[in-house]
Structure formats: structure tokens, C-alpha cells
Design a protein around this motif. Structure first.
Motif, PDB file in Angstrom:
ATOM      1  N   PHE A  21      -7.237  57.775  23.668  1.00 56.82           N
ATOM      2  CA  PHE A  21      -7.283  59.063  22.983  1.00 56.82           C
ATOM      3  C   PHE A  21      -6.471  59.478  22.053  1.00 56.82           C
ATOM      4  O   PHE A  21      -6.750  60.146  20.852  1.00 56.82           O
ATOM      5  CB  PHE A  21      -7.214  60.289  24.112  1.00 56.82           C
ATOM      6  N   LEU A  22      -5.098  59.290  22.292  1.00 57.17           N
ATOM      7  CA  LEU A  22      -4.003  59.466  21.109  1.00 57.17           C
ATOM      8  C   LEU A  22      -4.229  58.483  19.965  1.00 57.17           C
ATOM      9  O   LEU A  22      -4.016  59.066  18.938  1.00 57.17           O
ATOM     10  CB  LEU A  22      -2.601  59.142  21.840  1.00 57.17           C
ATOM     11  N   ALA A  23      -4.577  57.175  20.152  1.00 62.78           N
ATOM     12  CA  ALA A  23      -4.832  56.374  18.985  1.00 62.78           C
ATOM     13  C   ALA A  23      -5.806  57.017  18.247  1.00 62.78           C
ATOM     14  O   ALA A  23      -5.846  56.792  16.935  1.00 62.78           O
ATOM     15  CB  ALA A  23      -5.002  54.921  19.505  1.00 62.78           C
ATOM     16  N   ARG A  28      -7.819  59.661  13.244  1.00 69.17           N
ATOM     17  CA  ARG A  28      -8.517  60.726  12.542  1.00 69.17           C
ATOM     18  C   ARG A  28      -7.819  61.572  11.546  1.00 69.17           C
ATOM     19  O   ARG A  28      -8.049  62.031  10.674  1.00 69.17           O
ATOM     20  CB  ARG A  28      -9.380  61.638  13.407  1.00 69.17           C
ATOM     21  N   ALA A  29      -6.583  61.809  12.099  1.00 70.22           N
ATOM     22  CA  ALA A  29      -5.596  62.691  11.258  1.00 70.22           C
ATOM     23  C   ALA A  29      -5.150  61.884  10.108  1.00 70.22           C
ATOM     24  O   ALA A  29      -4.725  62.552   8.957  1.00 70.22           O
ATOM     25  CB  ALA A  29      -4.285  62.914  12.133  1.00 70.22           C
TER      26      ALA A  29
END
Length: 84
Positions: A21-23, A28-29
Motif C-alpha cells: 500500500f505504501l509503495a 501515485r504521489a
């Protein structure tokens, strides 16, 4: 102790949802939401490339390729606007 066989593919050692999820969130950021599509007519204004009007032919991350009558010029998407 963890043993890795020679020639065997390395497995992802982290388990759980948080790393994935963090990746995804970081990816996306980092990827800008470019508001232009291929085929749009835009005007680019840059001190190095000059002012050009053309059609979008390439989208590569934040870089947009504008095709004029003779060449393709690359601009950052923030230096582009729609013609008046």
C-alpha cells in the motif's frame, strides 16, 4: 536462518499489506496527473525551447512532446496551456 538457493528467484521477504500500500501511494504521489491527452493542441512557452504551438504526440511522465510542422519539442506539462 534464511537460505537462498543459487539460481532461484529471490522472494519478497516482507509480508502484509502495508509495504504494498505504501509503495502504491508513493508511486501515485511521484506520478503527476498530467491534464493533457495525446492529440490535444497546446501552446508551450519555455525560455530554452521558445514558444511553440503543436499537437501532443508523446507523454512521458511530466514531459510532454509537442509536434510542430517540422520537429517534436519537449516541455514540462506546467509550461503548456491551451490556445486562446
Amino acid at each position: 536462518m534464511l537460505e537462498i538457493q543459487a539460481g532461484a528467484p529471490a522472494k519478497h521477504l516482507q509480508s502484509g499489506r502495508t509495504p504494498g500500500f505504501l509503495a502504491q501511494t508513493l508511486q501515485r504521489a511521484r506520478t503527476a496527473a498530467v491534464p493533457y491527452k495525446i492529440g490535444d493542441v497546446l501552446v508551450g512557452d519555455d525560455p530554452f525551447n521558445g514558444r511553440r504551438e503543436g499537437t501532443v504526440v508523446v507523454k512521458n511522465g511530466r514531459s510532454i512532446g509537442i509536434c510542430t510542422s517540422d520537429r517534436v519539442y519537449f516541455y514540462d506539462y506546467r509550461q503548456l496551456r491551451r490556445p486562446d
